[in-house]
Design a protein around this motif. Structure first.
Motif, short mmCIF file in Angstrom:
data_model
loop_
_atom_site.label_atom_id
_atom_site.label_comp_id
_atom_site.label_asym_id
_atom_site.label_seq_id
_atom_site.Cartn_x
_atom_site.Cartn_y
_atom_site.Cartn_z
N LYS A 1 13.34 -2.79 -2.71
CA LYS A 1 13.30 -2.14 -1.40
C LYS A 1 12.47 -2.99 -0.43
O LYS A 1 12.79 -3.11 0.75
CB LYS A 1 12.72 -0.73 -1.52
CG LYS A 1 12.92 0.07 -0.25
CD LYS A 1 12.38 1.48 -0.35
CE LYS A 1 12.39 2.12 1.04
NZ LYS A 1 11.47 3.24 1.15
N TYR B 1 8.81 5.22 7.68
CA TYR B 1 8.79 4.28 6.54
C TYR B 1 7.69 4.68 5.56
O TYR B 1 7.91 4.70 4.35
CB TYR B 1 8.56 2.86 7.06
CG TYR B 1 8.70 1.78 6.01
CD1 TYR B 1 9.91 1.59 5.35
CD2 TYR B 1 7.64 0.95 5.69
CE1 TYR B 1 10.06 0.60 4.40
CE2 TYR B 1 7.77 -0.05 4.73
CZ TYR B 1 8.99 -0.22 4.09
OH TYR B 1 9.12 -1.20 3.15
N ALA B 2 6.55 5.04 6.12
CA ALA B 2 5.45 5.47 5.26
C ALA B 2 5.75 6.84 4.64
O ALA B 2 5.58 7.03 3.43
CB ALA B 2 4.16 5.54 6.07
N ARG C 1 0.56 6.30 11.05
CA ARG C 1 1.21 5.88 9.81
C ARG C 1 0.29 6.12 8.61
O ARG C 1 0.72 6.62 7.58
CB ARG C 1 1.59 4.40 9.90
CG ARG C 1 2.24 3.87 8.64
CD ARG C 1 2.75 2.47 8.82
NE ARG C 1 1.68 1.51 9.06
CZ ARG C 1 1.88 0.23 9.35
NH1 ARG C 1 3.10 -0.24 9.44
NH2 ARG C 1 0.87 -0.57 9.56
N ILE D 1 0.67 9.81 5.43
CA ILE D 1 0.86 9.93 3.98
C ILE D 1 -0.23 10.79 3.35
O ILE D 1 -0.29 10.95 2.15
CB ILE D 1 0.92 8.54 3.28
CG1 ILE D 1 -0.38 7.77 3.47
CG2 ILE D 1 2.09 7.74 3.80
CD1 ILE D 1 -0.42 6.48 2.68
N LEU E 1 -0.62 4.97 -2.86
CA LEU E 1 -0.42 5.87 -1.73
C LEU E 1 -1.60 6.81 -1.54
O LEU E 1 -1.68 7.51 -0.54
CB LEU E 1 0.87 6.67 -1.93
CG LEU E 1 2.15 5.89 -1.64
CD1 LEU E 1 3.33 6.49 -2.35
CD2 LEU E 1 2.40 5.85 -0.13
N THR F 1 0.83 -1.21 0.00
CA THR F 1 0.00 0.00 0.00
C THR F 1 0.87 1.26 0.00
O THR F 1 0.39 2.32 -0.37
CB THR F 1 -0.94 0.07 1.22
OG1 THR F 1 -0.15 -0.05 2.40
CG2 THR F 1 -1.97 -1.03 1.19
N LEU F 2 2.12 1.13 0.42
CA LEU F 2 3.01 2.30 0.38
C LEU F 2 3.77 2.37 -0.94
O LEU F 2 4.67 3.19 -1.09
CB LEU F 2 3.99 2.24 1.56
CG LEU F 2 3.36 2.39 2.94
CD1 LEU F 2 4.38 2.17 4.03
CD2 LEU F 2 2.71 3.76 3.09
N GLU F 3 3.41 1.49 -1.87
CA GLU F 3 4.05 1.45 -3.19
C GLU F 3 5.55 1.31 -3.10
O GLU F 3 6.30 1.95 -3.85
CB GLU F 3 3.67 2.70 -4.01
CG GLU F 3 2.20 2.76 -4.38
CD GLU F 3 1.88 3.95 -5.26
OE1 GLU F 3 2.64 4.21 -6.21
OE2 GLU F 3 0.86 4.63 -4.99
N SER G 1 8.59 8.36 4.08
CA SER G 1 9.65 8.38 3.06
C SER G 1 9.21 7.64 1.79
O SER G 1 9.75 7.88 0.72
CB SER G 1 10.93 7.79 3.62
OG SER G 1 10.73 6.45 3.98
N SER G 2 8.24 6.74 1.93
CA SER G 2 7.72 6.10 0.72
C SER G 2 6.87 7.09 -0.08
O SER G 2 6.85 7.06 -1.31
CB SER G 2 6.86 4.89 1.06
OG SER G 2 7.58 3.97 1.82
#
Ligand SMILES: Nc1ncnc2c1ncn2[C@@H]1O[C@H](COP(=O)(O)OP(=O)(O)OP(=O)(O)O)[C@@H](O)[C@H]1O
Ligand SMILES: [Mg+2]
Lengths: 284, 296
Positions: free
Chosen positions: A198, B103-104, B153, B157, B80, A191-193, B106-107
């Motif tokens: 990675k 983590y979220a 989290r 985004i 996203l 879901t975070l693509e 930076s994605s």
């Protein structure tokens, strides 16, 4: 409560050791026997063959004190080198460790990426499974003649045997760890693509790390078991060769010392990996 | 009205093939839609396919027929634009609270500097009241705190849509209440479009603008869409004093207890899969308060 249990366990361990040493000491102290002459019924030829220890009636088995003394002497100068048949115990150990670590390192480099591939792909997992199942149970010593014949060099053969025996537990554990990463965590990455590469490094690897480490721990144990046998066959250097050589010298004292050192080294290797495993294991 | 539809589910079906080759249809010809800024809850019995619908909206699962559409585009995979708060919080245990949120972040923002990512993440950690715990690992957190990290989290985004799968079901009543308040406040402030699964009727009434009622599976259908008659500025603690509260509550409980089983076998005349009936239960047309009934 926990500390007192540890304390009591340590005490029992110590008592067991003391009792063992005492029995050992008692059993090897000698039978008194017929001073000077041959023990009754002993064939003189055999006595000549076996040397002094047998003829004096003293047991051929060294006492713990003999072993302790010899160990002290060895440890005081572990790295001397007086030709091919007389090297310090430290040098022999270093040879063995070098072979084990080299063969093991190659096995890690092969097993972890390959295990990743197998774990991520149901197709590869099924396709490779029969090979793994057949290759895994083969005894290290069975590989030896083949390795010596094809590779010729005995040193490299030993390393090859270490490699081929330690690769399987790591391969299987890596594949299993990768295949059983929690779907939820993968979905988080999806879901975070997060891209596949990675994702492999930020989710799959950390999630599978404890399982991979379990495999690595089993493998280092196998590698250390195998090296002694391999060096006995290959000869030349190493702790396995040392054991064989000292047996030919009939130095049971040195054989016992070698056994002790093999055990302690194996434990240290295992504990190092256990410590690494603790570093990468996070409870949920 | 149909033009302003922000999210729409258009005739989706999802089937699973069992080992014996028999297919079971979880649901078929399922339609409903949401406006921008809508808070929708979906209610239905266990196994009716709520998570499947949410996964399709998230792009984690795909329908066998039909399509899910958001903002004019068919949902083809995870994105996203849509953040998911998972049922089991799904925090990465090897990362700290901050690590899970960064983590979220930076994605989402791949070009941001580490400092910027960190500041942004900290803003959302503060928003859910976890300041001071940012360096803890998930195993050191309580269930409520873990769920907060999951919320931080997802919010960090800044998605176009928030998808929540029973986010509060594992929490004690007190923590659940506080988190409901916070989520409602944040979503109202930011005009967030939310799709949430719940089993808790009161939670649905407190949070949702519209409540989607799903019948039992297999071959579940959307029985109706309940338009929440309560005023937008309701408060959790005295919500039961709202005049229409028991009307909605009884309507929902009646559905869960009775109609969810029988609805499919006797579809009301004029029922159209494409336009499930919209009802707005108010005191005028419903049974008197019956406070002790609970959702099954
Ligand atoms: N991978 C699968 N294979 C076969 N059947 C599945 C699979 N995943 C879900 N199902 C079936 O689909 C149906 C709907 O599942 P889903 O998880 O969407 O239910 P749910 O409404 O979220 O239930 P709950 O309230 O218990 O979470 C269930 O009957 C389940 O058996
Ligand atoms: Mg579910």
């Amino acid at each position: 409560m926990a500390t007192s249990l540890n304390l009591r366990a340590a005490l029992v361990s110590f008592l067991l050791l003391a009792a063992f040493l005492l029995v050992w000491q008692g059993a090897t102290a000698g039978f008194g026997g017929t001073s000077g002459g041959l023990p009754a019924g002993m064939d003189p030829e055999y006595a000549k063959l076996m040397g002094l220890t047998a003829t004096t009636g003293k047991s051929a088995m060294p006492s713990p004190l003999d072993v302790g003394g010899a160990l002290m002497k060895m440890l005081s100068d572990p790295f001397y080198d007086k030709g091919p048949n007389d090297k310090g115990i430290g040098i022999q150990l270093a040879y063995s460790l070098g072979r084990v670590l080299l063969g093991y390192a190659i096995a890690v480099l092969v097993a972890v990426p390959l295990g990743f591939l197998i774990g991520m792909s149901a197709l590869m997992s099924r396709a490779l499974d029969p090979f793994i199942q057949v290759l895994k149970p083969i005894s290290p010593l069975a590989w030896m003649p083949l390795a010596l014949y094809t590779i010729k060099d005995s040193g490299i053969s030993a390393i090859f045997v270490i490699f081929i025996c330690s690769v399987w537990p790591m391969l299987l554990n890596t594949a299993f760890g990768v295949a059983s990463v929690r779907k939820e965590w993968l979905n988080v990455a999806r879901t975070l693509e997060v891209g596949p590469l990675k994702r492999a490094f930020t989710v799959i690897l950390p999630a599978a790390a404890p399982t991979i480490l379990t495999g690595m721990r089993i493998s280092i144990g196998i590698a250390w078991l195998v090296i002694v046998a391999a060096e006995m066959l290959v000869g030349g250097t190493g702790i396995g060769y040392f054991v064989w050589n000292e047996w030919n010298n009939l130095s049971i004292t040195n054989v016992i010392i070698a056994i002790l050192i093999i055990g302690v080294t194996g434990m240290v290797l295992d504990q190092i990996l256990a410590a690494v495993a603790r570093l990468v294991t996070f409870p949920e | 009205m149909t033009d302003s539809r922000y999210v729409s589910i258009e005739g989706i079906a999802r089937r699973y093939t069992a080992a014996g080759g028999r297919t079971t249809t979880v649901f078929e010809d399922l339609w409903f839609s949401m406006n921008k800024g809508d808070f929708a809850c979906i209610i239905g019995h266990s196994g009716c396919g709520k998570t499947t619908v949410l996964n399709i909206l998230a792009g984690l699962d795909a329908p066998d027929t039909g399509a899910a559409i958001m903002d004019g585009q068919a949902i083809a995979g995870p994105s996203l634009e849509r953040a998911v708060i998972f049922q089991g919080h799904a925090l990465l245990p090897w990362r700290t609270v901050l690590g899970n949120v960064t983590y979220a972040v930076s994605s989402r923002h791949r070009r941001w500097s580490a400092q910027k990512v960190r500041d942004h993440a900290m803003r959302f950690i503060e928003l859910v009241g976890l300041k001071g715990a940012e360096n803890k690992r998930p195993s050191e957190l309580s269930g409520g705190m873990k769920q907060r990290v999951g919320i931080a989290r997802a919010l960090s985004i800044e998605p176009k849509m928030l998808l929540m799968d029973e986010p509060f079901s594992a929490l004690d009543a007190l923590t659940r209440g506080t988190l409901q308040d916070e989520v409602r406040r944040i979503c109202l402030e930011t005009g967030q479009t939310v799709f949430m699964i719940t089993h808790d009727v009161d939670e649905a009434i407190y949070l949702a603008d519209r409540i989607v009622l799903m019948t039992n599976g297999p071959q579940a259908v959307v029985a109706e869409i309940v338009d929440n008659p309560l005023p937008r500025d309701r408060r959790r603690l005295d919500i039961h004093k709202q005049p229409d509260f028991y009307a909605v509550r009884n309507h929902l409980i009646d559905f869960l207890v009775e109609r969810s089983k029988t609805f499919k076998s006797a579809l009301p005349p004029g029922y159209d899969h494409r336009h499930p009936p919209v009802v707005r239960p108010t005191t005028g047309l419903s049974t008197p308060p019956d406070g002790d009934m609970r959702a099954a």
